[in-house]
Structures are given as structure tokens and as C-alpha cells.
Design a protein around this motif. Structure first.
Motif, short mmCIF file in Angstrom:
data_model
loop_
_atom_site.label_atom_id
_atom_site.label_comp_id
_atom_site.label_asym_id
_atom_site.label_seq_id
_atom_site.Cartn_x
_atom_site.Cartn_y
_atom_site.Cartn_z
N ARG A 26 0.42 -0.84 -0.34
CA ARG A 26 0.10 0.13 0.22
C ARG A 26 0.65 1.46 0.29
NH1 ARG A 26 -3.35 1.38 4.39
NH2 ARG A 26 -2.25 0.23 6.28
N GLY A 27 2.05 1.27 0.03
CA GLY A 27 2.79 2.73 0.52
C GLY A 27 3.33 2.97 -0.89
N LYS A 28 3.33 2.54 -1.82
CA LYS A 28 3.17 3.37 -3.04
C LYS A 28 4.75 3.82 -2.82
CE LYS A 28 -1.61 4.67 -3.91
NZ LYS A 28 -1.85 6.23 -4.53
N LEU A 29 5.73 3.51 -2.76
CA LEU A 29 7.15 3.12 -2.16
C LEU A 29 7.81 3.04 -3.67
CD1 LEU A 29 7.89 1.54 0.50
CD2 LEU A 29 7.54 3.25 0.60
N ASP A 30 8.64 4.32 -3.59
CA ASP A 30 10.62 3.75 -4.91
C ASP A 30 11.09 2.78 -3.74
OD1 ASP A 30 9.10 5.76 -6.87
OD2 ASP A 30 9.72 7.21 -5.20
N TYR A 31 11.10 2.79 -2.89
CA TYR A 31 12.31 1.44 -2.23
C TYR A 31 11.83 0.97 -1.21
CZ TYR A 31 15.77 3.29 -5.79
OH TYR A 31 16.35 3.64 -7.29
N LEU A 32 11.91 -0.03 -1.08
CA LEU A 32 11.63 -0.80 0.04
C LEU A 32 13.05 -0.96 0.90
CD1 LEU A 32 9.75 -1.28 2.75
CD2 LEU A 32 9.44 -4.38 1.60
N ILE A 33 13.55 -0.48 2.31
CA ILE A 33 14.54 -0.86 2.81
C ILE A 33 14.98 -1.83 3.50
CG2 ILE A 33 16.89 -0.20 3.54
CD1 ILE A 33 16.36 1.22 1.05
N PHE A 34 15.44 -2.34 3.63
CA PHE A 34 16.15 -3.97 5.04
C PHE A 34 16.90 -3.46 5.66
CE2 PHE A 34 12.48 -5.37 2.18
CZ PHE A 34 11.78 -5.73 3.76
N GLU A 35 17.31 -2.83 6.40
CA GLU A 35 18.63 -2.63 7.60
C GLU A 35 18.31 -4.02 8.47
OE1 GLU A 35 20.90 -2.68 9.57
OE2 GLU A 35 19.82 -1.33 11.72
N CYS A 36 18.81 -4.94 8.46
CA CYS A 36 19.00 -5.96 9.63
C CYS A 36 20.56 -6.03 9.59
CB CYS A 36 18.39 -7.18 8.86
SG CYS A 36 17.05 -7.31 7.82
N LEU A 37 21.60 -5.66 10.08
CA LEU A 37 22.49 -5.84 10.58
C LEU A 37 23.01 -4.99 12.21
CD1 LEU A 37 24.97 -8.21 9.48
CD2 LEU A 37 25.59 -6.58 7.62
N GLY A 38 23.40 -6.15 12.69
CA GLY A 38 24.40 -5.46 13.82
C GLY A 38 25.50 -5.65 14.07
N GLU A 39 26.18 -5.39 14.96
CA GLU A 39 27.72 -5.55 15.10
C GLU A 39 28.37 -7.21 15.36
OE1 GLU A 39 29.80 -2.33 17.46
OE2 GLU A 39 29.67 -1.28 15.57
N ARG A 40 27.62 -7.49 16.12
CA ARG A 40 27.93 -9.00 16.51
C ARG A 40 27.06 -10.09 15.49
NH1 ARG A 40 25.37 -11.25 20.55
NH2 ARG A 40 27.33 -12.63 20.33
N THR A 41 25.92 -9.56 14.98
CA THR A 41 25.33 -10.62 13.98
C THR A 41 26.36 -10.70 12.24
OG1 THR A 41 23.64 -9.00 14.15
CG2 THR A 41 23.39 -10.27 12.56
#
Length: 447
Positions: A26-41
Motif C-alpha cells: 500500500r505504500g506506493k514506494l519507490d524503494y523498500l529498505i531492510f536494515e537487518c545487520l548488527g555488529e555481533r550479527t
């Protein structure tokens, strides 16, 4: 393009998937960003990859891609993510396999690499020890530089629909689409600084829509159970409106935006990033409508030319045990349990590096010299970092043994053991870190 719509699909590895699906649909987005990374990850991901070369990327990658790809393809939304962790190439292969299984062909998936600098970190000094990383010898697990936008922008310019990287600066995931779409020069410091602010505001997803903000009776957040993830409407100068989808829970207010801006930054006047040093000291937030906050005033200066490197290394073993005590005198019984475990471990000559015993609800977070006599229950926790796995296992064994050889009424004992992967930091000249990308198109499989 006058306005770019960017949504936050995730703010950490274990984030909820449903709000990202809502944005994709529903967002009518140009970009969808997934930030999933931590330092220990990423250190743990490197450890997993060393055991199995086909792994090392985000364990939720397949589920996330399967959930959002159909709507993103249908709506022309491009995806940028660091879910590649220690293995962006394998993550891209996984994404292409998901797309193929869903019948989504002609999808271009790019993997950005170059952040892994394990082969050249040895001569650089660790901030925590003052010694070169090479001093860690065979304890060294990983070294990943926080790359900037170059590899990401290059992949977008080549036509990638999905861009997957490993360790990148969190705001860079959002800055790259802005630079690509608006054609910002790499030395347009003020626009780059504004882009970093947009990225920083969105990178933790629901934190800016009321998550991690809510405090009942102090800062109430409506319909928190159905909290929506944020999106930004960004103009060509880098100014933005932060908002969320209508009908979702949570709130976007001046207060939620200010809290997120100040979250996890050392110096708001000099927020060091790979591509720019951002300055948030003159930022202005203005509520222009329900759940709509206009953001302006960020600036920037030339980048330092140095990249932060997150260094993972083995640092012993961790052992833990917990047990509960309830009712009258529970604090005294829990305190006795701690002393018994400590004494018995000493008798066994267990190789403990550091330890702590605590009563959750009394002194595990905020020390209390005089706990109330009215406390109804406590959870005793004893944990230690040990020299070896056998010593770490002994921690939980002694806590579990309290069932029959400890204070009255102990119950619900648990125990765990794991290897410790610690994190240290270093700096490396950006000129020594070169990024590149590999892109492949999803094709129909031959019959």
C-alpha cells in the motif's frame, strides 16, 4: 523525479515482517529498505559461513523476500538491504531462487561485496586494546568495513531491482537511492548530510513510529500491537516528510522524530559516515498534519577518508543458569543461592574469567542496596565468561543442582552454554576498501 518515497522494511534482524508487507502493498514506494545487520550479527554470520559456505546471510531473508517480492514487483518498488551479512552472493542466489519459485522472472538481483577486509586488517590497531588486530591470531573471526554508497549506487545504475550487501553504514542504505535518483554529486555535502538524516531517522523502522518510545501514562502510543513502519517523502534537496500508512498503529510526532535522531549517535554535530560527516545541530521538525512531520536543516561536510571496521573474535565461552524463588523471604533465598553457586564453582576450580550473580527484579539492572520486603518473586541468574566449554557448562549445572541442594522453593531452572564472539573496532583508509557488484537476472528454468 520530484519526490522519492522510501519505506523502512526492517530495523534489525528479528524485526516483524507484516509491516513491511503492508508498505510493499500500500505504500506506493519507490524503494523498500531492510536494515537487518548488527555488529555481533555479522561476526556470528561469518562464523556460520565458515562452518557452511552456503550460509552466512540473514536467516529471515527467504521469508522476507517471499513475503514482499510479489507486491514490490507489481508496484515497481526496488529493494535495498544488508541481509547479505557475511555472504551477499549466497543471499542473492537465495533471492533469485525465491523469485523463480514465485514466477517473478526478469528480476535483476545484485550482490555488493568488498566490505570483508579480514585479509588486511592485521596491521590496523584495535581501539579497545591498542594492539594490532594480528595480535588476536587464531581468535580472529571476522573484519568487516562499514562501506558507503558507491557499490550500492553502481548496482542501482546498472538496473538492479534488488540490491543486497553485507556490512554497510545503516544510513547509506537509504542515501544510495537518493543519490542515484536525484543525481547528487559526491561532494554535495549538504544534500548528502540531509540524506544521512533521512536514513538515520528510518533505519530503526518502528522506533520512529512509537516503538521503543512508548511509556504508558507518560508517552502513550495508540494501537501499538499494529504499529506501522515509517516511510519518507524526500525532495531533491534532501528535505523530507516522515509519515506512516493510514490505518496502521503507532504515531509519528515531533517527539518520536527527535528521540530517533538522537539515538546511537556520538556527536550530532559530527555524525561520521563513509560518504559525509553529517551535522544535525540545526535540524528542525515540524508537525504538518496527523502522523506527518517535516524534517529540514541538516547539513554536511567532507568525509574523513576513514572507514570503521567491526572486528569479531573468539573470547571464551559463556555459561548461564537461572532459577526462580517466590513468596516470603524470596530475596534472601535467592541471595543464598548465588553464594552457594559461587562457592561450589570455586571448589571445582572452574576456569572463570568474569562472573556475576544477580536477582532479576532486584539488582540485575539497577543495583538496590535495600530491596523491599514486599517483593513477591525473584529470578536468580548466575552467568560467567569462561576459558573453555567445560567450565561454561559447569555454571548451569550448579544452578540446576539447587533444586535439591539449595534454598527452599526453587523452580523453573534453565541453563545454556555458547561460545563468545566479541567485537572490537578499528579504522581503515577508505582507499583500501574497494566495492563491486555482481548482478544476475532471474530467468525461466529450462523444461
Amino acid at each position: 523525479m520530484s519526490i522519492l518515497r522510501i519505506g523502512a522494511g526492517a530495523g534489525f534482524q528479528g524485526d516483524r515482517i507484516a509491516p513491511a508487507v503492508d508498505l510493499a502493498e500500500r505504500g506506493k514506494l519507490d524503494y523498500l529498505i531492510f536494515e537487518c545487520l548488527g555488529e555481533r550479527t555479522i561476526a556470528l554470520a561469518q562464523q556460520a559461513r565458515s562452518a557452511d559456505p552456503s550460509t552466512g546471510y540473514d536467516p529471515l531473508l527467504e521469508r522476507r523476500m517471499r513475503a514482499v517480492l510479489p507486491a514490490c514487483v507489481r508496484n515497481g518498488t526496488r529493494i535495498v538491504t544488508n541481509m547479505g551479512a557475511a555472504n551477499p552472493l549466497a543471499a542473492a542466489d537465495c533471492t533469485r531462487a525465491v523469485a523463480r519459485d514465485l514466477g517473478l522472472t526478469e528480476l535483476k538481483v545484485a550482490a555488493v561485496t568488498g566490505d570483508d577486509v579480514l585479509d588486511r586488517i592485521g596491521k590496523f590497531t584495535l581501539d579497545e586494546t591498542g594492539e594490532p588486530a594480528a595480535a588476536l591470531a587464531d581468535r580472529l573471526v571476522s573484519a568487516n568495513a562499514y562501506i558507503g554508497i558507491e557499490g550500492l549506487v553502481a548496482a542501482l545504475e546498472a538496473g538492479a531491482d534488488v540490491v543486497i550487501c553485507g556490512r554497510a553504514s545503516d544510513p547509506s542504505l537509504f542515501l544510495a537511492p537518493l543519490v542515484h535518483e536525484f543525481g547528487w554529486a559526491r561532494d554535495d555535502w549538504h544534500r548528502l548530510g540531509r540524506g544521512i538524516l533521512v536514513g538515520h531517522l528510518l533505519e530503526c523502522a518502528a522506533q520512529i513510529t512509537g516503538g521503543y518510545f512508548a511509556d504508558p501514562g507518560v508517552k502513550d502510543v495508540p494501537d501499538l500491537a499494529n504499529i506501522g513502519h515509517p516511510l519518507a517523502e524526500v525532495d531533491s534537496d534532501g528535505n523530507a516528510v516522515i509519515t506512516k500508512l493510514e490505518g496502521t498503529g503507532g504515531c509519528v510526532t515531533r517527539a518520536t522524530c527527535i528521540e530517533q535522531m538522537l539515538y546511537e549517535i556520538h556527536d550530532p554535530v559530527r555524525y561520521l559516515q563513509p560518504d559525509v560527516v553529517a551535522d544535525f545541530s540545526n535540524v528542525n521538525f515540524e508537525e504538518i498534519g496527523p502522523d506527518r512531520v517535516e524534517v529540514s536543516g541538516a547539513t554536511g561536510a567532507k568525509a574523513t577518508g576513514l572507514l570503521k571496521v567491526s572486528v569479531g573474535y573468539r573470547d571464551g565461552w559463556f555459561g548461564e543458569g537461572q532459577i526462580s524463588y517466590a513468596g516470603a523471604n524470596c530475596v534472601a533465598r535467592g541471595t543464598l543461592a548465588i553464594s552457594l553457586v559461587r562457592e561450589r564453582l570455586s571448589q571445582r576450580a572452574v576456569g572463570i574469567i568474569e562472573e556475576r550473580g544477580e536477582l532479576i527484579g532486584v539488582n540485575s539492572v539497577w543495583p538496590s542496596a535495600n530491596p523491599s520486603d514486599q517483593i513477591a518473586e525473584v529470578r536468580m541468574r548466575y552467568a560467567a565468561r569462561c576459558c573453555d566449554e567445560e567450565s561454561a557448562q559447569a555454571i548451569g549445572e550448579e544452578v540446576e543442582a539447587l533444586y535439591l541442594s539449595g534454598p527452599a522453593g526453587g523452580g523453573g531452572a534453565t541453563k545454556s552454554t555458547r561460545e563468545v564472539v566479541a567485537i572490537a573496532s578499528s579504522l581503515m583508509p577508505a582507499a583500501e576498501v574497494a566495492t563491486t557488484f555482481e548482478m544476475k537476472e532471474v530467468k525461466h528454468e529450462a523444461a
